[in-house]
Write a protein that holds these residues in place. Structure first.
Motif, mmCIF file in Angstrom:
data_model
loop_
_atom_site.group_PDB
_atom_site.id
_atom_site.type_symbol
_atom_site.label_atom_id
_atom_site.label_comp_id
_atom_site.label_asym_id
_atom_site.label_seq_id
_atom_site.Cartn_x
_atom_site.Cartn_y
_atom_site.Cartn_z
ATOM 1 N N SER A 193 0.824 -1.216 0.000
ATOM 2 C CA SER A 193 0.000 0.000 0.000
ATOM 3 C C SER A 193 0.859 1.268 0.000
ATOM 4 N N THR A 196 0.385 4.531 2.027
ATOM 5 C CA THR A 196 -0.820 5.353 1.868
ATOM 6 C C THR A 196 -1.938 4.965 2.828
ATOM 7 N N LEU A 197 -1.830 3.807 3.472
ATOM 8 C CA LEU A 197 -2.911 3.353 4.373
ATOM 9 C C LEU A 197 -2.482 3.326 5.837
ATOM 10 N N LYS A 435 -8.968 3.777 1.026
ATOM 11 C CA LYS A 435 -8.045 4.869 1.359
ATOM 12 C C LYS A 435 -8.781 5.939 2.188
ATOM 13 N N ILE A 449 -0.361 6.260 -5.952
ATOM 14 C CA ILE A 449 -1.253 5.205 -6.430
ATOM 15 C C ILE A 449 -2.430 5.776 -7.245
#
Ligand SMILES: Cc1cc2nc3c(=O)[nH]c(=O)nc-3n(C[C@H](O)[C@H](O)[C@H](O)COP(=O)(O)OP(=O)(O)OC[C@H]3O[C@@H](n4cnc5c(N)ncnc54)[C@H](O)[C@@H]3O)c2cc1C
Ligand SMILES: Cc1cc2nc3c(=O)[nH]c(=O)nc-3n(C[C@H](O)[C@H](O)[C@H](O)COP(=O)(O)OP(=O)(O)OC[C@H]3O[C@@H](n4cnc5c(N)ncnc54)[C@H](O)[C@@H]3O)c2cc1C
Lengths: 451, 451
Positions: A193, A196-197, A435, A449
């Motif tokens: 990820s 981003t998470l 997200k 992403i």
């Protein structure tokens, strides 16, 4: 403001805004536009990371994790500025259990450091991207390398992650058991990820035994598609390669020049077979027979460690051979397709490079159907960059059409965002919703992403 | 109301509310309380499933997918009634690509049907829960079995899923490439989600070559923990077993009685080695040496297909040996722990069963650290059920304390909900948020995994 707050919470020795640190953290190994963060934090514990997230929330500032900066898609570039977190002081082994073939580490340890610890107990961590990346960065990009054909990618190694969420809450995503059917598979979701998470602060991994015996080999074919077909045949025969790499003649020529080697300049397959002595010898012999039947040339094999490394060193240096040329930028595709589509794909890649008029080669982890183009261009000549990018795009859209993926191992970052819609279609909305759910204020590595 | 609407949209031959169908779909192989759905639908296509979800949304009715009903945790029991979807008419092969070792199928195909198709091309799908489950059910529970020590679980086989979301939208979660670092890993998230996040209508899987040669073996030890330690030693020696199963003396006695076998009644390890002939013979010999050094008794091995199946048939019948007794219900744990904890865990399991005063045995896929207790009780005597459940609970909480999981392969369903908090802690909130995100009206298999 937030910089003062960070200094007071973490102590000023754990933060830096020096020119050299800002520069170092503005970029990765890609050709994407550098952007400097406002400040870099060097946490020493999960608690420190929690504090950073609290400040980020309070002041609504972006947070970008940074591993070794070896990413190839701009993943660690803080496009919104803000706070970069460098994990080099979180590089400890937390718990090593050789009898379970597992280890728990902090994210800043590099793969060579991890292997140093593991090797002492006869174990290895086999995932080997071409750079000495951090394990945190490798989890975040779901990295893999030459051994994926046997061991899979990072996601296949991860048993458990400790994650600091955007909210500052800390969770664990798994257990130390080798398999589980309990709850939703959060380990798999956070792996790949790209920060981003959530922020990875602890990692439990599988390790593997060091194979008793290894044989390396190399051979060449007259055409690139013959190489790809030969690789496919090896897999169909059920020969358990440890590594199987394709390298085109251009790349052999480039690495010969770079490293003063004298390797036959032809489309080549590099092999490694590993296991028990008897088993490996049988497999290498079988592979040689199959290759000779398919008309290979220049078959060479080696089983001593020195000879093996001679056969393989060149392979490991190719990426640098392209990159070391002054004034030249390198871009490349990272497609992965079903094995049966490889022959047509490598031919198409070759055609695209020729049509571009640029210098470039093809190499790849063909045992998985994954290969790269490496196309050099002069970054000060816009038309060259446009042409280089066109080769990537045409090749990648074709890969997606054939049931493949835009990135087999490097990840999406900035560079592969343009392919997400074509590859994932309606699933993109689900990804964006996840997200939004986990990072409602878009603090964590924004701009990656998705657009 | 919704039943009329379903009949008119699907055609009445694709729905049933007959007594026998309602009964069949009220239960699975667990001892959990049966509940009949209001109606069963038998879709023939993804489109039919979309229509069902549209009706479910319109009338706010629960939807429970049903595979073969072989689940052991009540996963397919429609506790809120409503619509059950049976996939037996969606059992086609959509795309078979032997040269890529991949196949795309509908979810209702069973694992034996899948293997029939695959075997004709020299390939196997090796994941083997003890029942002839559907592949859809196996993906939904992240099933595994005796071969997980080599091939992993269902999640490791899934390349791509077609999912009908609660909203009725259709997404694809992956590609046909062997690896990918693109986007969030939705394939892993939906695998193991037990029909609570979306309905699986298509599945692309990895297949594997049939090993050239196989040797089966069996030996016994004086104590259960000696068996567990021996299994651990095999792994540490790097011997690549295909299967390695532990069976305690009680279970051997039970299966001897059930199948008229004459197997030595002692704590046993069952092995299978598979690969090239030379390699396998070497491994089996090495394993025998290691076992003899550890003081095993009764070593027996066999390489012809008939002898091998004689050595192993008993192992496959044990679950039924416990279940076939009239008037008796069976419950059991499904713990999976780090291998080094196995010896103490099997001893503890044994102690708990003895203390309960009930009849029960221990067996497991010890190569992964996964094992089951099978405890028989009279379901009409509440105190017996309480005692049986107590053995599960005590064992499972201990497993979690030791870094393990409450379910190595059967899944959570109704029976393992009580362990979710202890195992996942704060991560439970993230899981519940994901459920809420993807199924805001709680239509999909409500009441499973979480309370
Ligand atoms: C010569 C060369 C060869 C390469 N060969 C390969 C190859 O064969 N296979 C391959 O897969 N890659 C390869 N790469 C790419 C690169 O090495 C990988 O992407 C690697 O995983 C990046 O790790 P890093 O530590 O350098 O991370 P960085 O580049 O610093 O960051 C990568 C991403 O990880 C995130 N991240 C880092 N740490 C954390 C954390 N603790 N928590 C959350 N997110 C975090 C960052 O935010 C960023 O999104 C190669 C690169 C080079 C230069
Ligand atoms: C004797 C015996 C031995 C067993 N041994 C093992 C073993 O070794 N390992 C193991 O893992 N399991 C084992 N099991 C348990 C069982 O076989 C597995 O859980 C199997 O995966 C269930 O598949 P099924 O098709 O029967 O699904 P069902 O029991 O019908 O359903 C299981 C779950 O899957 C969901 N589901 C089914 N189809 C879909 C779909 N298309 N989309 C979304 N969700 C769906 C259901 O809603 C439910 O939540 C055993 C069972 C028995 C009776």
């Amino acid at each position: 403001m937030f910089i003062e707050k960070l200094k007071s919470l973490l102590g000023s020795e754990l933060v830096s805004a020096s020119e050299s640190e800002l520069y170092r953290h503005s970029k990765d190994e890609s050709f994407h536009q550098p952007v400097e963060p406002d400040i870099i934090c060097f946490p020493e514990s999960t608690d420190d990371v929690v504090k950073i997230m609290q400040v980020a929330n309070e002041f609504n500032v972006s947070v970008t994790p940074y591993g070794a900066g070896s990413g190839l898609e701009g993943q660690a570039i803080p496009v919104n500025k803000g706070i970069t977190i460098n994990f080099e002081r979180m590089n400890k082994v937390i718990d090593f259990s050789p009898e379970d073939l597992t280890i728990t580490i902090q994210p800043g340890i590099t793969r060579s450091e991890l292997n140093e610890v593991s090797n002492r107990q006869g174990l290895i961590f086999p995932i080997d991207p071409g750079a000495d990346a951090t394990i945190g960065g490798m989890v975040a990009t779901n990295a893999s390398g030459t051994t994926a054909v046997r061991y899979g990618s990072m996601r296949d190694q991860v048993l458990d992650l400790e994650i600091v969420l955007a909210s500052g809450k800390v969770i664990r995503t798994g257990t130390k058991a080798k398999k589980s059917s309990s709850g939703y598979h959060l380990s798999g979701l956070f792996t790949g990820s790209e920060g981003t998470l959530g922020i990875i602060t602890g990692i439990s991994l599988r390790l593997h035994g060091i194979p008793e015996h290894t044989i390396a080999a190399r051979c060449t074919f007259d055409t690139l598609s013959a190489c790809a077909e030969a690789a496919q045949t090896i897999l169909q025969c059920g020969i358990q390669v440890l590594r199987m790499e394709l390298v085109d003649d251009k790349s052999i020529a480039a690495v010969n020049a770079y490293g003063n080697y004298d390797i036959p300049v032809a489309h080549s397959l590099f092999f490694e077979f590993a296991g028990t002595k008897v088993g490996v010898e049988e497999e290498a012999k079988l592979a040689e027979e199959v290759m000779r039947e398919l008309g290979c040339n220049n078959w060479e094999d080696a089983s001593t460690s020195k000879e093996r490394s001679q056969l393989w060193t060149a392979r490991h240096e190719i990426a640098y051979a392209y990159r070391h040329v002054k004034g030249v930028a390198v871009t490349g595709a990272d497609v992965c397709v079903p094995i049966s589509k490889l022959p047509e794909m490598v031919d198409y890649a070759r055609l695209l490079i020729e049509e571009s008029g640029l210098n470039g080669g093809i190499l790849g982890h063909v045992g998985d159907g994954n290969f790269h183009t490496l196309v050099s261009f002069n970054p000060t000549i816009p038309s060259e960059q446009t042409k280089a990018e066109y080769t990537n795009e045409a090749l990648t859209f074709r890969a997606i059409e054939l049931g493949g993926t835009c990135t087999g191992e490097h990840g999406v970052g900035l560079g592969k965002r343009k392919f997400q819609e074509a590859e994932h279609g309606a699933a993109i909305e689900v990804m964006k919703d996840i997200k939004q759910l986990l990072d409602p204020s878009n603090l964590l590595n924004p701009g990656k992403i998705f657009y």
